[in-house]
Each structure stands twice: as structure tokens, then as C-alpha cells.
Design an enzyme around this catalytic site. Structure first.
Site, PDB file in Angstrom:
ATOM      1  N   ILE A  84       0.850  -1.190   0.000  1.00 40.43           N
ATOM      2  CA  ILE A  84       0.000   0.000   0.000  1.00 40.43           C
ATOM      3  C   ILE A  84       0.889   1.244   0.000  1.00 40.43           C
ATOM      4  CG2 ILE A  84      -0.318   0.298   2.502  1.00 40.43           C
ATOM      5  CD1 ILE A  84      -3.361   0.613   1.834  1.00 40.43           C
ATOM      6  N   TRP A  85       2.192   1.014  -0.275  1.00 40.67           N
ATOM      7  CA  TRP A  85       3.191   2.064  -0.448  1.00 40.67           C
ATOM      8  C   TRP A  85       3.486   2.813   0.844  1.00 40.67           C
ATOM      9  CZ3 TRP A  85       3.330   4.733  -5.815  1.00 40.67           C
ATOM     10  CH2 TRP A  85       3.171   3.764  -6.824  1.00 40.67           C
ATOM     11  N   HIS A  86       3.218   2.190   1.957  1.00 36.68           N
ATOM     12  CA  HIS A  86       3.450   2.848   3.245  1.00 36.68           C
ATOM     13  C   HIS A  86       4.702   2.296   3.917  1.00 36.68           C
ATOM     14  CE1 HIS A  86      -1.138   3.836   3.464  1.00 36.68           C
ATOM     15  NE2 HIS A  86      -0.505   4.483   2.499  1.00 36.68           N
ATOM     16  N   TYR A  87       5.735   2.066   3.131  1.00 37.68           N
ATOM     17  CA  TYR A  87       6.953   1.514   3.714  1.00 37.68           C
ATOM     18  C   TYR A  87       7.679   2.559   4.552  1.00 37.68           C
ATOM     19  CZ  TYR A  87       8.221   3.169  -0.997  1.00 37.68           C
ATOM     20  OH  TYR A  87       8.334   3.888  -2.158  1.00 37.68           O
ATOM     21  N   HIS A  88       8.384   2.062   5.547  1.00 38.51           N
ATOM     22  CA  HIS A  88       9.063   2.931   6.509  1.00 38.51           C
ATOM     23  C   HIS A  88      10.193   2.145   7.162  1.00 38.51           C
ATOM     24  CE1 HIS A  88       5.635   0.858   8.398  1.00 38.51           C
ATOM     25  NE2 HIS A  88       6.423   0.729   9.460  1.00 38.51           N
TER      26      HIS A  88
END
Length: 581
Positions: free
Chosen positions: A514-518
Site C-alpha cells: 500500500i506504499w506505506h513503507y518505513h
């Protein structure tokens, strides 16, 4: 279906499905902002001097730069181009095209994680806010507290952003039906429109206005003091420069960077010699740990393997990489649906967020294939087809006569909060333009898998609610929808039998980003509470790579807030140092 067709389905799924936001159908173009201080890096002199050098003009870098420019000189080095004038970015109806653009200077750079999941990193001024679908929501009160932030300053920083780039979306039928379905399925209470992260069902904000114009973090540069700031585009930073290298008794200090423009010419930017001058990495969860390693800060064994001189052995650089796993179901509708992206969010008590999008658009060359494969999926499960031969013929005729065709229906997705599963980032090459190796270890922690299963059960309950009944075929069981998704090549992971697949296996097989990498430069591990890199002076990291978890249901609001927040904190520190001097 051919390989090209599957590629486009994957692009759609990793675009429309993965970004959050409000979608207005009007294809209008936002007016271009003309900043006198934004230039191509080819126009840069060989040597520059500034109080602050910010590497990355993204979601955090832009508000940080605008804030620091109030009373200091600021240089921003952005490896991508401008979002303004690019209709794929400014026009909400075209945003899938921007993330599927594979040209050398495209605003997005695709990569595949070691888990076999497709992903994309931003390469444009404004960062991910120039590519995503715009959903805007605050971090939870607990996240703010655990981060050690001042609640008062955090709220003021959010408000500073919202005055410029955030809007309340208009609710139409599909989104309203899912909202009501969430409440009927027990995801309550209903909290209405709010930026706050509160349990239950709510409507969030959007960086798209009522005319479908995108507003990005780059718009926050309107707050900047023009005479104090300079932004170079297509400026790729090669490495950070340090004093004290090779001398064990000397603490390394960052004093400049080397960067390359589009023509291959190299430039050097130095910090002014004063007490407060610093270099700040805001290159994102992939770019910041990568650049630290390329500059000699990271696990010593790994740096030496790539022939990089070690400035500081920092084993935690690149560790703690995480990406919130997402799974979804496509739901065909017997009635027309509006085009929308995520506006409604169900924040469950068990740690999964439920969201929806509708009116998905497919290019004609693969719309036919999707319809055909959906028919085959239904036939395999022995269910009655939802499309008669006549309807199929009409569908094919439509997609052949138009550039695009919109299928009736939408998706309902769940995202696992946190997550608890983490991986790492390693260099593949010493070229900063190349993607590093990234592994997220989706569902390695069984708690994440449990949350996914509960989230999928909630989606099934929503589909079966009275509130949502208008938008589903009564004779098509949910198992047919599960089989459909299990057959789509949404990633490169192995597939299992769709006739006996469990929800656990479904989550593992069909996981998407969901492109919420951290992670990669986390607080307490790589940096301290003031976002200073441990073991060196004059260097900070301020972006999503510092997060221990993903804030809220979507991180972009908090990443922008962090840029403003830390800008204010650094201004205060500068005043203190000035008085002490």
C-alpha cells in the site's frame, strides 16, 4: 492472457488499489506554480554554500525547507523533476499513468521487493504526495506521544499544512454504501468527517480539491522566503562528505555533499561555517538509508563488500524496514458506479483498516482479458456467469471502440496496521540511481497474518450487508470473488489451489503493497529523538525512514507534519545556539 496484459493489471492494482484519496471525475489540470527559486541542476555552479542542505524535496523535505528558509539559507537537492505541468500528476483522472511511466525521467521508479511484491518510489518534487491518491489523516494520539512530539506543536504543524493543501471530499453512492456497510458490520461508531485517528468508521481528508486538482507537498514551498531558498531539480546526490575520516579519535562531521546533474556534471555543496549548519536527509524510506550507506555510514562488513570506505560502523542502518501488507477483493456491480478512491476508512479494534475504491479503468487491450478471466473463474467454481454472451460482445465492442473502458464495480481492501513484521535494506550497487535490495518479510509475524484474516472476514461481512446489497450480484458468492483475486498475478509469489484456499493462504499469496513503507533510519536505533544521526555531527534524517510504525491509516499527513515540526524545532535550536555564542 498475455504477459503485457498481466503487466497492466498489476500496474492498475499497484496504483488505483494502493493509493488513498478522493477521486473527482473532472479531468482538469491544476495551474502551475512558478517558483523563482526552482531550477534545473545543470544551471548550478561548481561550488555552493548554504546554512542547510536538504537531500530530497519530497513529502517531508518541502515543508522542512519552507520552514527553515524563514531565517536561514536553504539548498534543496531533488533527484526528480517538477510535478507542475505534468498532466499525469496534476490531473486526478490520469494518476495511474504517472506510476506506470517507465521512462528514464518518470516521476516514479519501480522496484520489486525480495518478497516478490511490486512497488514504486517517488522521483519528483513533492515526493509521494505528487503520485498518491491523496488520502489525508492524522497519526493517533498514542503515536504522537510515543514519538516524543509536542502535541501542541504537532497540531499546529498539521494545521499549517491543511491551510494550503487539504480538502473535504464529496461522498457519492459507492463510498456511502461501504460506509454504511462498515457500520452495519460492526465497525462503529460512525465519526463523520475528521482528520483524527479514532476507532470506528470515518471520512478522511484529501489533497485533491473539488475540481480534481492535486495539491502536493511542493505547494508548501509557497510558504518559503524566496531569497533564502534554492531548489535544484534532477540533482542526484552521490554522497555526503565528512571530516575526521580515517581518524578514530575524531568524531565525523558532515560538511557538504557532491551531486550530479542530468548532463553528468558534478557539483559540490558545502555548509556555511556556523554553529547551526546541517545536512538533512529527506530522501524517503528507501533513499535515506541507501545514501547513508553510500556515504560510509552503515554495517561495516556490508560497506567493505562494496568497496565503500567506512566512516562509521552503524549496524542498524537499513534495519527495521516495514511495509503495511494489503489484501483486497474486487466486487463487480450490477449498476453503474462512480469513479472514486479511498474516502471512507474503517478503523477496527483488532488492527486492520478497511477502505474502498470504485469505477476502475482498464486499457482496452487488457479489459477484454480481465472480463474473460473473470468468466473462467466463475465457471471453475460452478457459478452462474454474470455476463451473457451478448453482454460479453457488448463489453468487447466497448473496449475496442474506446481508449479506456470502466468496469462496473470496485474494490474493498484491508491494510494491517504496524506491521510487526520487518526486514532490511542492502545495497546492490554503489550507483545512487539504482534500487537497493529491500525485503519486508510480509506476515513473518503471525500476529500480522491474524489481523489480515480478521480484516478479510470484515470485508466479506460488508459485502453481505443490506447497505451494500445494491452493488453486488446476489447469485455470485464471495468465494468466487476470492478465487478471482487468487488467480490474478498481483505479485510474484507462489500460488496455491483456489478451490480450497484458506483466508490465511489468500493473505500470503495475494499480498500487495500500500506504499506505506518505513524504517531503515529509525528513532532510537540510527537517530536520536532530535533526528540527529548517532555518532556523527551535522547530519539529521527527517522522513518516513525514521518511523517505527506507519502513522494513522495513511502516513503522508504525518510525514508533511514532521517536516514542518522539525523545521520549527531546528529554528528554536538555532536561536539558542546563537544566544550561547
Amino acid at each position: 492472457m498475455g504477459l503485457l496484459s498481466w503487466k497492466f493489471i498489476r500496474i492498475l492494482l499497484s496504483g488505483i488499489f494502493l493509493f488513498h484519496g478522493f477521486c473527482h471525475p473532472l479531468p482538469q489540470i491544476a495551474s502551475e506554480l512558478h517558483y523563482t527559486f526552482v531550477h534545473e541542476a545543470t544551471s548550478a555552479p561548481a561550488v555552493l554554500y548554504y546554512d542547510y542542505i536538504i537531500v530530497g524535496g519530497g513529502t517531508s523535505g518541502c515543508p522542512l525547507a519552507a520552514t527553515l528558509s524563514e531565517n536561514a539559507t536553504v539548498l534543496v537537492l531533488e533527484r526528480g523533476g517538477s510535478p507542475y505541468g505534468n498532466t499525469n500528476i496534476t490531473n486526478i483522472g490520469n494518476f495511474v499513468a504517472s506510476i506506470s511511466d517507465t521512462s528514464p525521467n518518470s516521476p516514479s521508479q519501480s522496484f520489486i521487493s525480495e518478497d516478490g511484491v511490486y512497488n514504486t518510489r517517488a522521483r519528483v518534487l513533492g515526493g509521494g504526495s505528487s503520485l498518491n491518491a491523496g488520502f489525508y489523516t492524522h497519526a493517533s494520539a498514542d503515536f504522537v506521544k510515543e514519538s516524543g512530539w509536542s502535541e501542541k506543536l504537532a497540531n499546529a504543524s498539521y494545521e499549517w499544512i491543511e491551510k494550503k493543501v487539504v480538502f473535504e471530499p464529496t461522498m457519492l453512492q459507492w463510498q456511502s454504501a461501504v460506509r454504511n456497510g462498515l457500520i452495519e458490520a460492526g465497525v462503529s461508531p460512525y465519526n463523520g468527517f475528521t482528520y483524527d485517528h479514532v476507532s470506528g468508521t470515518k471520512i478522511g481528508g484529501s489533497i485533491f480539491d473539488a475540481d480534481g486538482h492535486r495539491h502536493t507537498a511542493a505547494d508548501l514551498l509557497e510558504y518559503a522566503k524566496p531569497r533564502n531558498i534554492l531548489v535544484y531539480l534532477h540533482a542526484t546526490v552521490l554522497k555526503i562528505l565528512f571530516t575526521g575520516k580515517g581518524r578514530p579519535w575524531a568524531r565525523p562531521r558532515a560538511y557538504g555533499v557532491t551531486f550530479e546533474d542530468d548532463s553528468g556534471t558534478r557539483h559540490t555543496a558545502f555548509l556555511n561555517r556556523n554553529l547551526w549548519s546541517e545536512i538533512i536527509l529527506s530522501a524517503g524510506a528507501i533513499g535515506s538509508p541507501q545514501l547513508l550507506m553510500l556515504s560510509g555510514i552503515g554495517p561495516a562488513y556490508h560497506l567493505r563488500a562494496h568497496g565503500i570506505p567506512v566512516v562509521l560502523d552503524h549496524p542498524m542502518v537499513g534495519q527495521g524496514m516495514a511495509d503495511n501488507p494489503m489484501n483486497l477483493l474486487f466486487v463487480p456491480s450490477p449498476v453503474p458506479v462512480e469513479v472514486s478512491l479511498i474516502q471512507v476508512v474503517g478503523i477496527t479494534q483488532f488492527g486492520s483498516f478497511i477502505e474502498t475504491a470504485s469505477g476502475l479503468t482498464f486499457a482496452y487491450s487488457w479489459a477484454q482479458g480481465f472480463v474473460r478471466d473473470y468468466e473462467l473463474s466463475l465457471n471453475k467454481t460452478g457459478q452462474q456467469s454474470i455476463l451473457t454472451p451478448e453482454a460479453m460482445a457488448r463489453a468487447v465492442e466497448t473496449v475496442n471502440s474506446l481508449v479506456n473502458a470502466t468496469l462496473k464495480g470496485g474494490i474493498i481492501l484491508e491494510k494491517v496496521t504496524g506491521p510487526r513484521s520487518t526486514g532490511d535494506l542492502k545495497l546492490r550497487t554503489t550507483n545512487p540511481n539504482d534500487n537497493p535490495s529491500v525485503k519486508f518479510n510480509y506476515f513473518k509475524d503471525p500476529e500480522d497474518l491474524k489481523k489480515c484474516v480478521q480484516g478479510m472476514k470484515t470485508i466479506i461481512n460488508i459485502i453481505n450487508t443490506k447497505a451494500f446489497s445494491k452493488f453486488r450480484y446476489k447469485h455470485v458468492p464471495v468465494q468466487a470473488l476470492i478465487s478471482l483475486m487468487a488467480n490474478l498475478p498481483v505479485n510474484l509469489r507462489p500460488r496455491h489451489s483456489t478451490t480450497t484456499i484458506s483466508l490465511e493462504q489468500f493473505c500470503i499469496d495475494t499480498v500487495m503493497t500500500i506504499w506505506h513503507y518505513h524504517g531503515g533510519c529509525q528513532v532510537g536505533k540510527v537517530i536520536d529523538r532530535k533526528y540527529r544521526v548517532r555518532g556523527v555531527d551535522g547530519l539529521r534524517v527527517i522522513d518516513s525512514s525514521t518511523f517505527l510504525g506507519s502513522p494513522g491509516t495513511n502516513p503522508q499527513a504525518t510525514v508533511m507534519m514532521l517536516g514542518r515540526y522539525m523545521g520549527r524545532m531546528m529554528m528554536r535550536e538555532r536561536i539558542t545556539k546563537w544566544k550561547a555564542y
